[in-house]
Design a protein around this motif. Structure first.
Motif, PDB file in Angstrom:
ATOM      1  N   ALA A 224      89.605   8.044 -19.715  1.00 28.50           N
ATOM      2  CA  ALA A 224      88.991   7.490 -18.513  1.00 28.50           C
ATOM      3  C   ALA A 224      87.671   8.181 -18.213  1.00 28.50           C
ATOM      4  N   ALA A 225      87.607   9.485 -18.433  1.00 26.50           N
ATOM      5  CA  ALA A 225      86.368  10.234 -18.172  1.00 26.50           C
ATOM      6  C   ALA A 225      85.260   9.782 -19.109  1.00 26.50           C
ATOM      7  N   LYS A 226      85.624   9.559 -20.398  1.00 20.54           N
ATOM      8  CA  LYS A 226      84.613   9.076 -21.340  1.00 20.54           C
ATOM      9  C   LYS A 226      84.121   7.679 -20.959  1.00 20.54           C
ATOM     10  N   SER A 227      85.010   6.838 -20.481  1.00 20.98           N
ATOM     11  CA  SER A 227      84.596   5.502 -20.040  1.00 20.98           C
ATOM     12  C   SER A 227      83.664   5.606 -18.839  1.00 20.98           C
ATOM     13  N   THR A 228      83.992   6.550 -17.968  1.00 26.73           N
ATOM     14  CA  THR A 228      83.118   6.746 -16.802  1.00 26.73           C
ATOM     15  C   THR A 228      81.737   7.220 -17.238  1.00 26.73           C
ATOM     16  N   VAL A 229      81.704   8.094 -18.251  1.00 27.17           N
ATOM     17  CA  VAL A 229      80.406   8.562 -18.762  1.00 27.17           C
ATOM     18  C   VAL A 229      79.613   7.398 -19.350  1.00 27.17           C
ATOM     19  N   ALA A 230      80.296   6.539 -20.122  1.00 27.53           N
ATOM     20  CA  ALA A 230      79.607   5.396 -20.718  1.00 27.53           C
ATOM     21  C   ALA A 230      79.069   4.457 -19.640  1.00 27.53           C
ATOM     22  N   ALA A 231      79.887   4.231 -18.592  1.00 24.63           N
ATOM     23  CA  ALA A 231      79.424   3.372 -17.499  1.00 24.63           C
ATOM     24  C   ALA A 231      78.242   3.996 -16.768  1.00 24.63           C
ATOM     25  N   ALA A 232      78.292   5.309 -16.573  1.00 26.73           N
ATOM     26  CA  ALA A 232      77.184   5.992 -15.888  1.00 26.73           C
ATOM     27  C   ALA A 232      75.914   5.940 -16.722  1.00 26.73           C
ATOM     28  N   GLN A 233      76.064   6.072 -18.050  1.00 29.02           N
ATOM     29  CA  GLN A 233      74.887   5.976 -18.919  1.00 29.02           C
ATOM     30  C   GLN A 233      74.268   4.577 -18.851  1.00 29.02           C
ATOM     31  N   SER A 234      75.141   3.559 -18.830  1.00 30.92           N
ATOM     32  CA  SER A 234      74.630   2.182 -18.716  1.00 30.92           C
ATOM     33  C   SER A 234      73.938   1.972 -17.379  1.00 30.92           C
ATOM     34  N   ALA A 235      74.479   2.554 -16.321  1.00 29.27           N
ATOM     35  CA  ALA A 235      73.859   2.418 -15.002  1.00 29.27           C
ATOM     36  C   ALA A 235      72.499   3.101 -14.963  1.00 29.27           C
ATOM     37  N   VAL A 236      72.424   4.276 -15.598  1.00 33.73           N
ATOM     38  CA  VAL A 236      71.115   4.968 -15.662  1.00 33.73           C
ATOM     39  C   VAL A 236      70.108   4.126 -16.431  1.00 33.73           C
ATOM     40  N   LEU A 237      70.537   3.566 -17.586  1.00 35.90           N
ATOM     41  CA  LEU A 237      69.631   2.746 -18.391  1.00 35.90           C
ATOM     42  C   LEU A 237      69.184   1.507 -17.629  1.00 35.90           C
ATOM     43  N   ALA A 238      70.116   0.866 -16.894  1.00 36.73           N
ATOM     44  CA  ALA A 238      69.744  -0.318 -16.113  1.00 36.73           C
ATOM     45  C   ALA A 238      68.752   0.035 -15.016  1.00 36.73           C
ATOM     46  N   ALA A 239      68.988   1.168 -14.342  1.00 37.08           N
ATOM     47  CA  ALA A 239      68.068   1.588 -13.285  1.00 37.08           C
ATOM     48  C   ALA A 239      66.692   1.898 -13.860  1.00 37.08           C
ATOM     49  N   GLN A 240      66.643   2.534 -15.027  1.00 36.53           N
ATOM     50  CA  GLN A 240      65.358   2.837 -15.669  1.00 36.53           C
ATOM     51  C   GLN A 240      64.627   1.561 -16.082  1.00 36.53           C
ATOM     52  N   GLU A 241      65.365   0.562 -16.584  1.00 33.46           N
ATOM     53  CA  GLU A 241      64.741  -0.696 -16.976  1.00 33.46           C
ATOM     54  C   GLU A 241      64.187  -1.429 -15.756  1.00 33.46           C
ATOM     55  N   GLN A 242      64.945  -1.386 -14.654  1.00 32.22           N
ATOM     56  CA  GLN A 242      64.448  -2.016 -13.422  1.00 32.22           C
ATOM     57  C   GLN A 242      63.176  -1.334 -12.932  1.00 32.22           C
ATOM     58  N   LEU A 243      63.156  -0.008 -13.009  1.00 35.24           N
ATOM     59  CA  LEU A 243      61.950   0.721 -12.602  1.00 35.24           C
ATOM     60  C   LEU A 243      60.778   0.392 -13.524  1.00 35.24           C
ATOM     61  N   ALA A 244      61.043   0.311 -14.826  1.00 35.81           N
ATOM     62  CA  ALA A 244      59.965  -0.017 -15.769  1.00 35.81           C
ATOM     63  C   ALA A 244      59.432  -1.419 -15.517  1.00 35.81           C
ATOM     64  N   ALA A 245      60.354  -2.368 -15.233  1.00 33.71           N
ATOM     65  CA  ALA A 245      59.905  -3.727 -14.945  1.00 33.71           C
ATOM     66  C   ALA A 245      59.059  -3.774 -13.686  1.00 33.71           C
ATOM     67  N   SER A 246      59.447  -2.999 -12.680  1.00 33.52           N
ATOM     68  CA  SER A 246      58.665  -2.973 -11.442  1.00 33.52           C
ATOM     69  C   SER A 246      57.312  -2.309 -11.645  1.00 33.52           C
ATOM     70  N   LEU A 247      57.286  -1.266 -12.496  1.00 30.04           N
ATOM     71  CA  LEU A 247      56.020  -0.560 -12.735  1.00 30.04           C
ATOM     72  C   LEU A 247      55.017  -1.434 -13.479  1.00 30.04           C
ATOM     73  N   THR A 248      55.498  -2.393 -14.278  1.00 29.26           N
ATOM     74  CA  THR A 248      54.554  -3.269 -14.979  1.00 29.26           C
ATOM     75  C   THR A 248      53.714  -4.094 -14.011  1.00 29.26           C
ATOM     76  N   GLN A 249      54.205  -4.299 -12.793  1.00 28.97           N
ATOM     77  CA  GLN A 249      53.460  -5.071 -11.804  1.00 28.97           C
ATOM     78  C   GLN A 249      52.544  -4.204 -10.949  1.00 28.97           C
TER      79      GLN A 249
END
Length: 407
Positions: A170-195
């Motif tokens: 369960a802890a490893k799954s939580t880590v994977a989910a947290a990594q995906s959340a970090v990547l999604a947040a970074q992609e959203q920030l990058a998309a916003s910065l392009t504007q």
């Protein structure tokens, strides 16, 4: 009574009279020949010459209804003076709409910049969640590692070991989910910065596009006022109050009588000795011989008048009769004399050009470095449009003046 003359005496008197007349003619011929040799052969004259000048047609840049006329025929106007006023109501409505759109665009772009800060905070939050999940996973891994050898010896029950293993999964799954959340947040920030990256609010493309519309609408309001591009006298006013005019329609004519010249049309046989820079004397029919203008040849035309006629001669058709062609020669006038004795466009002139100086050229070979004519009366309109844009942007940025002026 006196005695009548004898035939012999009559013949003698007749011969003396004819001799005197012949002598007078010979002396006159000698005098004319001497004058022609000294001066006459160096002078080219023509009475086919007329005053020319800059005749400016006043035409609107936008259509509209005439509500006021500021100048009439024969009036003198200065550069920038109002000539015709068009109804600006429609243009003002368009300007208000463009200003409202610019204000809304500025606020929308401000929202984009504000969202960047929110997204950065989201990235930080997701990164913290990832670190916490990784710590929990590491602790669960340690628990499994400690229980593995104890399970073989029977010190730890199988059920407890399976529970620890499930917690690790369960802890490893939580880590994977947290990594995906970090990547999604970074992609959203990058998309916003392009504007928003690499530009400010004032220089953002959306703001620039809305600002251009404000400038266009502001200039339309300003162009409802037709002003004189230069100083001169009004002629041929045809516009009337209440008239609906279209863009480009001639309303009146402006003539700069302080900058006139003479176009002298010399015969082609007279061009041999004409050179740029030669001096000339001119007489206007309006003043007669009382006023003699001093002039200078500034250029010879690139073709005959017939070559540039609306309907040029077709010499290759029908019966042909040779016609002596004329070439326009431009002669500049002395501004001081022109101010003292004003002329009008189209007046007849008599021109005498002194061709003694043959050092000049027949065709101009120097490139002009300054404009023939220029006006600055419209520069204020563009500056005012820029000021209007800067004011709208500053008002919606929440400060009195914009940090970066929109160009």
């Amino acid at each position: 009574m006196s005695e009548p003359l004898t035939p012999r005496e009559t013949n003698t008197a007749r011969r003396r009279g004819l001799t005197a007349v012949a002598a007078a003619v010979v002396l006159a011929g000698i005098a004319w020949g001497g004058w022609h040799w000294a001066n006459g052969r160096h002078v080219e004259t023509t009475d086919n010459a007329y005053v020319a000048g800059n005749v400016v047609q006043i035409t609107p840049q936008t259509g509209g209804t005439v509500v006021a006329i500021g100048a009439d025929d024969t009036d003198y106007v200065k550069a920038g003076q109002l000539l015709v006023q068009l109804d600006p109501a429609d243009a003002r409505v368009a300007l208000e709409q463009a200003e409202a759109q610019l204000a809304q665009t500025v606020r929308e772009v401000r929202t984009l910049y504000a969202n960047n800060a929110t997204l950065r905070a989201q990235v930080s939050l997701r990164s913290a969640d990832l670190a916490r999940a990784q710590a929990d996973a590491a602790r669960a891994q340690d628990d499994v590692n400690r229980r593995t050898p104890l399970t073989q010896s029977g010190a730890v029950g199988k059920e407890e070991f399976q529970h620890a293993t499930a917690q690790l999964t369960a802890a490893k799954s939580t880590v994977a989910a947290a990594q995906s959340a970090v990547l999604a947040a970074q992609e959203q920030l990058a998309a916003s910065l392009t504007q928003t990256e690499g530009t400010s609010i004032e220089q953002h493309p959306s703001v620039q596009r809305a600002a251009a519309r404000v400038r266009e609408a502001y200039l339309a309001v300003q162009r409802a006022r037709l002003v004189a591009p230069l100083s001169g006298h009004i002629a041929k006013r045809g516009v009337q109050v209440g008239q609906r005019v279209q863009a480009g329609a001639p309303l009146m004519t402006l003539v700069a009588l302080d900058n006139l010249w003479v176009d002298a049309n010399f015969k082609e046989s007279q061009l041999q000795k004409l050179r740029i820079g030669q001096s000339a004397e001119l007489e206007a029919d309006v003043y007669g011989t009382k006023v003699t203008y001093k002039g200078t040849v500034t250029g010879l035309g690139a073709g005959t008048g017939a070559a540039f006629a609306l309907l040029p001669a077709q010499n290759a058709t029908g019966n042909w009769i040779k016609v002596v062609q004329r070439v326009p020669v431009r002669i500049a006038l002395d501004p001081a004399q022109l101010a003292e004795h004003p002329l009008r466009v189209g007046l007849s002139m008599e021109v005498k050009v002194d061709t003694t100086d043959q050092t000049g050229k027949t065709l101009a070979d120097t490139q002009r470095t300054a404009p023939v004519a220029a006006t600055t009366v419209f520069d204020a309109q563009f500056k005012a449009a820029d000021d209007e844009v800067a004011q709208v942007i500053a008002a919606n940025l929440g400060r009195k003046t914009a940090a970066t002026r929109v160009q």
